[in-house]
Design an enzyme around this catalytic site. Structure first.
Site, PDB file in Angstrom:
ATOM      1  CG  HIS A 158      33.376  19.248  38.158  1.00 30.75           C
ATOM      2  ND1 HIS A 158      33.034  19.485  39.520  1.00 30.75           N
ATOM      3  CD2 HIS A 158      33.086  18.394  36.946  1.00 30.75           C
ATOM      4  CE1 HIS A 158      33.014  17.664  39.486  1.00 30.75           C
ATOM      5  NE2 HIS A 158      32.924  17.141  37.787  1.00 30.75           N
ATOM      6  CB  SER A 279      33.318  51.691  30.399  1.00 29.64           C
ATOM      7  OG  SER A 279      34.327  51.812  31.486  1.00 29.64           O
ATOM      8  CE  LYS A 285      34.906  46.391  31.161  1.00 31.22           C
ATOM      9  NZ  LYS A 285      35.238  45.909  31.066  1.00 31.22           N
ATOM     10  CD  GLU A 292      28.342  42.375  36.313  1.00 30.64           C
ATOM     11  OE1 GLU A 292      29.415  42.542  35.975  1.00 30.64           O
ATOM     12  OE2 GLU A 292      27.711  43.848  35.078  1.00 30.64           O
TER      13      GLU A 292
END
Ligand code: ARG
Length: 461
Positions: A158, A279, A285, A292
């Site tokens: 979970h 970024s 970043k 992804e």
């Protein structure tokens, strides 16, 4: 427009331009040029061996096909949409090169068995090259798992810290999934490896062909047994897409874990510059774009499976032009799966765990509560259900005191269960927890090392 030179005998006029646009497949099926040429060589060999065409014609056909292959590979071949597909493009060019003998190549076959053969051959090659890429991913997972067999991290259910596990154990879970993915594709390869060539349009042929010979020449296990099934079946592609979809889902789960692990909040792993991006506005970043994108790819791969299932659903026997829609989705799924596997292999190889953050995450969530309950069973001889209850009360106590189980004093513990002794502290560390889990398939570092060696023998022959 004039009638089509390949099939226009009964046509007075040619197709509308928009008809050509919907009908032509050359833009994508030219990818099967090599399979088409090899199929035609095997077919003409067989036609000559059975006396259906002469040996001179066979030699001319081979010469022309070899030249066509060279032209295509040198980017000198002019593909024409008017000739619809790869089969007719090759045959038309063959006629230009060798003249009338080219017209004998299509004896005892049709484009229906031809395309089914080419597509099976293409998919077989795709599965073989995918398998080599999966082997690289396996190597990366197994090496990394072995190297970090001792690194302790929270295992989750979970997405809540559940029990301590080792990073190596976690990675080997994916090695198992990838192993099943490879065996699913190997199963698919086994079933697709029957040769439809020679089934002709749908009913077989009156020529004295030898389908066993062409099947063997093309590396198939044998010819397909029913001429109608030969040209109508596309379950080999559906099966490939199903296996590809499952594998894409597995890769997306690992990708999602990598996204979570690489976040500042977790900081469980550091990703290399090679598989992250910056970024344009936020200089600090380092984004896990590769992970992804792998997480996203099941969208199109499952979409491809869905598309082909729907194309095939309810199609009457045998061939229908609907089936031309089988290729783009299959090519796209194979290309994208291949990309995912290769990128994942590189990303895993470069990925480094950050044990200090994993360890810090083990402070919360009482991950050794099960070890405490097991200790009560083993040492105090309690039934597990009672031990579970006692441990629950100890967790509540630690929660109240805002500390970990190992930070409770023995006196505190004894207020919950009087028979608890000092020995209990020996099972409350995460290291002790993982070291104790030596059951078959368990997370103990010694198990992980043994399983990594076993996985290497199983998957990296
Ligand atoms: N381009 C076609 C396909 O991919 C080849 C088979 C065409 N057969 C036919 N009878 N029109 O399905």
């Amino acid at each position: 427009m004039s009638a089509n030179e390949m099939w226009g005998g009964r046509f007075a006029g040619g197709p509308a331009a928009i008809m050509q646009e919907i009908n032509a497949s050359i833009d994508f099926d030219k990818r099967m040029y090599l399979q088409d040429i090899l199929g035609s060589k095997a077919h003409s060999d067989m036609l000559a061996a059975t006396g259906i065409i002469s040996e001179q014609d066979r030699d001319e056909i081979h010469r022309g096909l070899t030249q066509i292959q060279e032209e295509i590979e040198a980017d000198k071949f002019e593909f024409s949409a008017e000739l619809e597909d790869i089969h007719m493009n090759v045959e038309a060019r063959l006629k230009e090169i060798i003249g009338d003998a080219a017209g004998r190549l299509h004896t005892a076959r049709s484009r229906n068995d031809q395309v089914a053969t080419d597509f099976r051959l293409w998919l077989r090659d795709a599965i073989d090259s995918l398998d080599a890429q999966y082997a690289d991913l396996h190597k990366a997972l197994i090496n990394k798992a072995e190297k970090h067999a001792d690194v302790v991290m929270p295992g989750f259910t979970h997405l809540q810290a559940a029990q301590p596990v080792t990073f190596g154990h976690h990675l080997l879970a994916y090695a198992e999934m990838v192993g099943r993915d490879r065996s699913r594709l190997a199963d698919c390869r086994k079933r697709l490896n029957e040769c439809p060539l020679g089934a002709a349009a749908l009913a077989g042929t009156s020529f004295p062909t030898d389908r066993h010979m062409t099947a063997k020449a093309l590396g198939f296990d044998g010819p397909t047994r029913n001429s109608m099934d030969s040209v109508a079946a596309r379950d080999f592609a559906m099966e490939f897409l199903a296996a590809a979809s499952i594998s894409a889902v597995h890769l997306s789960r690992l990708a999602e874990e990598i996204v979570i692990w690489a976040s500042q909040q977790f900081s469980f792993v550091a990703l290399s510059d090679a598989f992250t991006t910056g970024s344009s506005i936020m200089p600090q970043k380092k984004n896990p774009d590769a992970a992804e994108l792998i997480r996203a790819k099941p969208g199109r791969i499952i979409g491809s499976l869905n598309a082909l299932l729907i194309v095939m659903k309810g199609l009457p026997m045998t061939y229908g032009k609907d089936m031309q829609e089988d290729k783009e989705v299959t090519f796209d799924a194979a290309d994208n799966l291949s990309l995912c596997v290769a990128v994942m292999a590189g990303m895993v190889e470069d990925m480094e765990p950050r044990p200090e953050f994993m360890k810090a995450a083990l402070v919360n969530g009482f991950p050794t509560a099960t070890d405490l309950a097991d200790w009560c069973v083993r040492v105090l001889n309690m039934p597990f259900r009672d031990a579970h209850h006692v441990t629950g009360s100890l967790v509540a106590l630690a929660e109240k005191k805002e500390c970990g189980l190992e930070d409770l004093s023995l006196a505190d513990m004894q207020t919950v269960e009087a028979s608890i002794t000092e020995d209990v502290f020996s099972v409350l560390s995460s290291e002790a927890s993982v070291t104790s889990r030596t059951s078959y398939g368990g997370t103990a570092p010694e198990n992980v090392r043994a399983m990594a060696a076993e996985a290497r023998a199983r998957f990296l022959k």
